[in-house]
Design a protein around this motif. Structure first.
Motif, short mmCIF file in Angstrom:
data_model
loop_
_atom_site.label_atom_id
_atom_site.label_comp_id
_atom_site.label_asym_id
_atom_site.label_seq_id
_atom_site.Cartn_x
_atom_site.Cartn_y
_atom_site.Cartn_z
N THR A 140 -14.28 -34.60 -20.35
CA THR A 140 -14.35 -34.02 -21.69
C THR A 140 -13.67 -32.65 -21.72
O THR A 140 -12.87 -32.36 -22.61
CB THR A 140 -15.82 -33.88 -22.14
OG1 THR A 140 -16.44 -35.16 -22.12
CG2 THR A 140 -15.92 -33.30 -23.53
N ILE A 141 -13.97 -31.84 -20.73
CA ILE A 141 -13.39 -30.49 -20.65
C ILE A 141 -11.88 -30.55 -20.51
O ILE A 141 -11.15 -29.85 -21.22
CB ILE A 141 -14.02 -29.69 -19.50
CG1 ILE A 141 -15.50 -29.42 -19.77
CG2 ILE A 141 -13.28 -28.38 -19.26
CD1 ILE A 141 -16.28 -28.90 -18.56
N ILE A 142 -11.39 -31.37 -19.59
CA ILE A 142 -9.95 -31.38 -19.34
C ILE A 142 -9.18 -31.99 -20.51
O ILE A 142 -8.08 -31.53 -20.84
CB ILE A 142 -9.60 -32.06 -18.00
CG1 ILE A 142 -8.23 -31.57 -17.53
CG2 ILE A 142 -9.65 -33.57 -18.09
CD1 ILE A 142 -7.95 -31.82 -16.08
N LEU A 143 -9.73 -33.00 -21.17
CA LEU A 143 -9.06 -33.57 -22.34
C LEU A 143 -8.96 -32.54 -23.46
O LEU A 143 -7.95 -32.47 -24.17
CB LEU A 143 -9.77 -34.83 -22.82
CG LEU A 143 -9.66 -36.06 -21.91
CD1 LEU A 143 -10.51 -37.20 -22.44
CD2 LEU A 143 -8.22 -36.49 -21.73
N LYS A 144 -10.00 -31.74 -23.61
CA LYS A 144 -9.98 -30.67 -24.61
C LYS A 144 -8.93 -29.62 -24.22
O LYS A 144 -8.15 -29.18 -25.06
CB LYS A 144 -11.35 -30.03 -24.73
CG LYS A 144 -11.45 -28.97 -25.79
CD LYS A 144 -12.84 -28.41 -25.91
CE LYS A 144 -12.87 -27.30 -26.94
NZ LYS A 144 -14.16 -26.64 -27.00
N GLU A 145 -8.92 -29.22 -22.95
CA GLU A 145 -7.95 -28.24 -22.48
C GLU A 145 -6.52 -28.73 -22.64
O GLU A 145 -5.62 -27.96 -22.97
CB GLU A 145 -8.19 -27.89 -21.01
CG GLU A 145 -9.29 -26.90 -20.79
CD GLU A 145 -9.00 -25.53 -21.37
OE1 GLU A 145 -7.84 -25.07 -21.33
OE2 GLU A 145 -9.94 -24.91 -21.87
N PHE A 146 -6.30 -29.99 -22.40
CA PHE A 146 -4.97 -30.57 -22.50
C PHE A 146 -4.61 -30.93 -23.95
O PHE A 146 -3.53 -31.42 -24.22
CB PHE A 146 -4.84 -31.82 -21.62
CG PHE A 146 -4.75 -31.54 -20.15
CD1 PHE A 146 -4.73 -30.25 -19.64
CD2 PHE A 146 -4.68 -32.59 -19.26
CE1 PHE A 146 -4.64 -30.02 -18.28
CE2 PHE A 146 -4.58 -32.37 -17.89
CZ PHE A 146 -4.56 -31.08 -17.40
N ASN A 147 -5.56 -30.73 -24.85
CA ASN A 147 -5.34 -30.98 -26.27
C ASN A 147 -4.97 -32.45 -26.55
O ASN A 147 -4.16 -32.74 -27.41
CB ASN A 147 -4.26 -30.04 -26.82
CG ASN A 147 -4.31 -29.93 -28.32
OD1 ASN A 147 -5.36 -30.08 -28.93
ND2 ASN A 147 -3.16 -29.69 -28.92
N ILE A 148 -5.57 -33.34 -25.81
CA ILE A 148 -5.24 -34.76 -25.93
C ILE A 148 -6.02 -35.43 -27.05
O ILE A 148 -5.54 -36.38 -27.66
CB ILE A 148 -5.46 -35.48 -24.58
CG1 ILE A 148 -4.42 -34.97 -23.59
CG2 ILE A 148 -5.39 -36.99 -24.73
CD1 ILE A 148 -4.56 -35.50 -22.20
N ILE A 149 -7.21 -34.93 -27.36
CA ILE A 149 -8.02 -35.55 -28.40
C ILE A 149 -8.04 -34.71 -29.68
O ILE A 149 -8.98 -34.74 -30.44
CB ILE A 149 -9.45 -35.84 -27.89
CG1 ILE A 149 -10.08 -34.62 -27.23
CG2 ILE A 149 -9.44 -37.01 -26.92
CD1 ILE A 149 -11.50 -34.83 -26.76
N PHE B 259 -0.77 -32.01 -16.08
CA PHE B 259 -1.02 -30.63 -15.66
C PHE B 259 0.27 -29.98 -15.15
O PHE B 259 0.61 -28.86 -15.53
CB PHE B 259 -2.11 -30.59 -14.58
CG PHE B 259 -2.32 -29.25 -13.97
CD1 PHE B 259 -2.81 -28.19 -14.72
CD2 PHE B 259 -2.02 -29.02 -12.64
CE1 PHE B 259 -3.01 -26.93 -14.15
CE2 PHE B 259 -2.22 -27.79 -12.06
CZ PHE B 259 -2.71 -26.74 -12.82
N LYS B 260 0.99 -30.68 -14.28
CA LYS B 260 2.22 -30.12 -13.71
C LYS B 260 3.30 -29.93 -14.78
O LYS B 260 4.11 -29.01 -14.70
CB LYS B 260 2.75 -30.99 -12.58
CG LYS B 260 1.87 -30.92 -11.34
CD LYS B 260 2.45 -31.55 -10.11
CE LYS B 260 3.02 -32.90 -10.25
NZ LYS B 260 3.38 -33.54 -8.97
N THR B 261 3.29 -30.78 -15.81
CA THR B 261 4.27 -30.66 -16.88
C THR B 261 3.94 -29.51 -17.83
O THR B 261 4.81 -28.72 -18.18
CB THR B 261 4.34 -31.99 -17.69
OG1 THR B 261 4.70 -33.04 -16.80
CG2 THR B 261 5.35 -31.89 -18.82
N LYS B 262 2.68 -29.42 -18.23
CA LYS B 262 2.28 -28.40 -19.21
C LYS B 262 1.97 -27.04 -18.59
O LYS B 262 1.99 -26.03 -19.27
CB LYS B 262 1.05 -28.89 -20.00
CG LYS B 262 1.34 -30.12 -20.84
CD LYS B 262 2.37 -29.82 -21.91
CE LYS B 262 2.59 -31.03 -22.78
NZ LYS B 262 3.53 -30.80 -23.85
#
Length: 186
Positions: free
Chosen positions: A92-101, A167-170
């Motif tokens: 949940t945290i990483i999807l939010k950080e990556f702005n995927i949802i 992660f490596k891309t963004k």
């Protein structure tokens, strides 16, 4: 040598295995170079698929947790973890950080993001409810079919590879500037 043994040797050597768990060697190589703890855990899990499917599922759950925790430790990421979060919470945290949802994404992207969350939740539930990790009775279902264990391991590799690639891309590693002395007195 049997086909299964040959396949295991190829995977252990990092040889591409088309048409059968092709992401495993790639995943192991990514882990080995960037996530030592996750690599060790995943390697143990992979070796146990045939002999102890239940333990293999628990270990791949832990490997994915380790990957996400390592990514979230990056100083450029706002959310920090305590270390006690479950796989579901970490995802949940990483999807939010990556702005995927994000609500502004097309519904298909949001659906895939939600599916990543559902995959993590299912892996965690399988570990908790269908393996030896939380005590079982004779009437409880225990995951012991290696076909499903391979399916779960492949799911972890797919999610792990995606998260690391994103992660490596963004968040590319900053390039080091070589400061060489120019022998000028000023």
């Amino acid at each position: 040598m049997s086909g299964n043994d040959l396949l295991k040797v190829a995977i252990d050597m990092g040889v591409d295995t088309p048409d059968f768990i092709p992401s495993i060697p790639t995943f192991k190589n990514e882990l080995k170079s960037e996530f030592k703890t996750a690599y060790d855990t995943f390697t143990k899990a992979f070796k146990l698929i045939e002999t102890d499917p239940s333990l293999a599922v628990g270990l791949v759950n832990s490997a994915l947790e380790s990957i996400i925790k390592e990514i979230l430790k990056d100083e450029r990421i706002n959310s920090k973890v305590k270390g006690t979060e479950t796989l579901y919470k970490l995802t949940t945290i990483i999807l939010k950080e990556f702005n995927i949802i994000d609500k502004n994404h097309p519904v298909e992207i949001k659906t895939i993001g939600s599916s990543l969350l559902a995959i993590s939740q299912s892996i965690e539930k399988l570990r908790s409810e269908k393996t030896d990790f939380h005590g079982k009775t004779a009437d409880d279902y225990l995951l012991n079919d290696t076909v499903y264990t391979y399916f779960i391991v492949n799911s972890v590799t797919t999610v792990g590879l995606f998260l690391n690639s994103y992660f490596k891309t963004k968040f590319p590693k900053p390039k080091k500037i070589n400061e060489e002395p120019d022998d000028l007195p000023f």
